[in-house]
Design an enzyme around this catalytic site. Structure first.
Site, PDB file in Angstrom:
ATOM      1  N   SER A  80       0.799  -1.233   0.000  1.00 27.15           N
ATOM      2  CA  SER A  80       0.000   0.000   0.000  1.00 27.15           C
ATOM      3  C   SER A  80       0.827   1.276   0.000  1.00 27.15           C
ATOM      4  O   SER A  80       0.319   2.335  -0.370  1.00 27.15           O
ATOM      5  CB  SER A  80      -0.949   0.022   1.206  1.00 27.15           C
ATOM      6  OG  SER A  80      -0.226  -0.059   2.423  1.00 27.15           O
ATOM      7  N   ASP A  84      -3.350   8.485   8.042  1.00 26.70           N
ATOM      8  CA  ASP A  84      -4.187   7.611   8.862  1.00 26.70           C
ATOM      9  C   ASP A  84      -3.285   6.858   9.832  1.00 26.70           C
ATOM     10  O   ASP A  84      -2.180   7.308  10.126  1.00 26.70           O
ATOM     11  CB  ASP A  84      -5.024   6.667   7.986  1.00 26.70           C
ATOM     12  CG  ASP A  84      -4.172   5.779   7.084  1.00 26.70           C
ATOM     13  OD1 ASP A  84      -2.962   5.602   7.372  1.00 26.70           O
ATOM     14  OD2 ASP A  84      -4.700   5.249   6.086  1.00 26.70           O
ATOM     15  N   HIS A 139      -0.315   5.221   7.149  1.00 30.24           N
ATOM     16  CA  HIS A 139       0.147   5.757   5.865  1.00 30.24           C
ATOM     17  C   HIS A 139       0.457   7.255   5.946  1.00 30.24           C
ATOM     18  O   HIS A 139      -0.313   8.024   6.518  1.00 30.24           O
ATOM     19  CB  HIS A 139      -0.910   5.521   4.786  1.00 30.24           C
ATOM     20  CG  HIS A 139      -1.235   4.082   4.583  1.00 30.24           C
ATOM     21  ND1 HIS A 139      -2.334   3.484   5.171  1.00 30.24           N
ATOM     22  CD2 HIS A 139      -0.611   3.113   3.876  1.00 30.24           C
ATOM     23  CE1 HIS A 139      -2.380   2.200   4.831  1.00 30.24           C
ATOM     24  NE2 HIS A 139      -1.337   1.949   4.049  1.00 30.24           N
TER      25      HIS A 139
END
Length: 384
Positions: free
Chosen positions: A63, A355, A358
């Site tokens: 991610s 968040d 990230h």
């Protein structure tokens, strides 16, 4: 409404539980124009192997590098496809795990090439752009299987090789494959810790993960023909909001950071070994270890961040811009009535983290300033 207090300690099984869960949304229509800053600056075009055409960029990972490969399976499972993700750039969710651009975008900028097309979107991309590379990275992926039903790095390399068999590559001293980037951010360890409900299981898993990563890096060089491979080390995982929240965001978790350091030491040894047995004609530098750990630590770890080390200092180095109300929640979560179950900051540019795990686009921009010259030097050295 302020989020309720959280437990004072993080369960051991969360030692490496960072990047398995995406990052997500609920609606925030108007944002100030200052949120639209922090983009990837253009860089001179890079060529490899003495070729005149720009280098192609091939990305493998999770991610931190995903630019839209994780499918939209609903808000709860795939947060990155829902508001407020993408709020800074491009103003809507694009499947990136941030408010805007991510690591892939900034590495492409450092090379002076466009962000490569996400594999999931290849059918709709113009042929000219497809020739410039592709991004196979997908949120939740690991070096091995992570239980997230995502293609691990070996599977991603399989996809590349299926598209580019050896017979389709040109020789003559021109690097037809381009540059590979391999991003590993901790999903394997999260899976191991969760599976066995123990931190020791995650740490014991490090040799297995690094050994398999070594195999995949060899594949990129020896089978896929990559002459330049950039590999990231692990960021200081204990500084992510997932771990700093119980400390009221005042410091980092030393045990989680120690685990990342152990992985990084093993990986550094692997990269040195791979470069030692590389082709001398390639300057014995097929692989570059991209030190995200030091770049992150200078901006988020307590002593460095508070001293303002580096060119950029974030007002909130450890508190996320998008903060869930409760442990176990996620950015963008809504209740049954569509009400937000998170808070959103006024300016993501003041926060390092978007968040729980990230970085913001502004954080990636700051980190990129530390690696941009190294990538340029590494890639240009291939033509000497």
């Amino acid at each position: 409404m302020a989020p309720p207090a959280l437990p004072a300690t993080v369960p051991a099984l969360l030692l490496f539980c960072l990047l398995v869960v995406p990052a997500a949304p609920a609606a925030e229509a108007a944002r100030s124009s200052r949120h639209r800053s922090g983009g990837a600056a253009a860089a001179p075009t890079t060529t490899t192997g003495g070729c005149n055409s720009p280098a192609a960029l091939w990305v493998f990972g999770d991610s931190y590098a995903d630019t839209g490969n994780l499918g939209d399976l609903g808000r709860e499972l795939t947060h990155a496809w829902y508001d407020p993700y993408g709020d800074t750039f491009p103003g809507r969710p694009t499947g990136r795990f941030s408010d805007g651009r991510v690591l892939t975008d900034f590495i492409a900028s450092a090379m002076g090439v466009p962000t490569p097309v996400a594999y999931k979107h290849r059918r709709w991309a113009p042929p000219g752009l497809l020739a410039r590379g592709m991004n196979f990275a997908v949120g939740g992926a690991g070096v091995l299987d992570t239980g997230n039903f995502q293609r691990n790095i070996g599977d991603q390399i399989d996809l590349f090789q299926a598209q580019h068999p050896p017979s389709n590559r040109t020789g003559g001293g021109c690097d037809a494959t381009g540059v590979a980037v391999v991003v590993v951010s901790g999903n394997d360890y999260s899976y191991a810790a969760d599976k066995d409900n123990s931190t020791s299981a995650a740490i014991a898993y490090i040799p297995t993960v690094v050994r398999r990563l070594r195999e995949q890096l060899r594949r990129l060089r020896d089978e896929a023909g990559m002459r330049r491979v950039v590999v990231t080390n692990l960021h200081p995982m204990g500084c992510t909001p997932l771990f700093t929240r119980p400390l009221n965001y005042t410091g980092c978790d030393p045990l989680a950071n120690a685990g990342a350091a152990q992985h990084n030491a093993a990986l550094e040894s692997v990269i040195a070994g791979l470069n030692d047995d590389a082709d001398p004609a390639n300057n014995n530098r097929t692989f570059l270890l991209l030190d995200l750990n030091s770049a992150f630590a200078a901006l988020v770890d307590a002593p460095a961040a508070e001293a303002g080390v580096g060119k950029r200092r974030f007002e909130e180095p450890r508190r996320p811009c998008c903060e869930t109300f409760a442990a176990g929640g996620y950015c963008g979560q809504q209740d049954d009535d569509g009400k937000r179950m998170y808070t959103l900051c006024d300016d993501p540019g003041k926060h390092f983290y978007w968040d729980d795990v990230h970085p913001t686009q502004a954080a990636w921009a700051a980190v990129a300033e530390t690696f941009r010259p190294k990538i340029r030097e590494f890639l240009l050295s291939s033509s000497t």
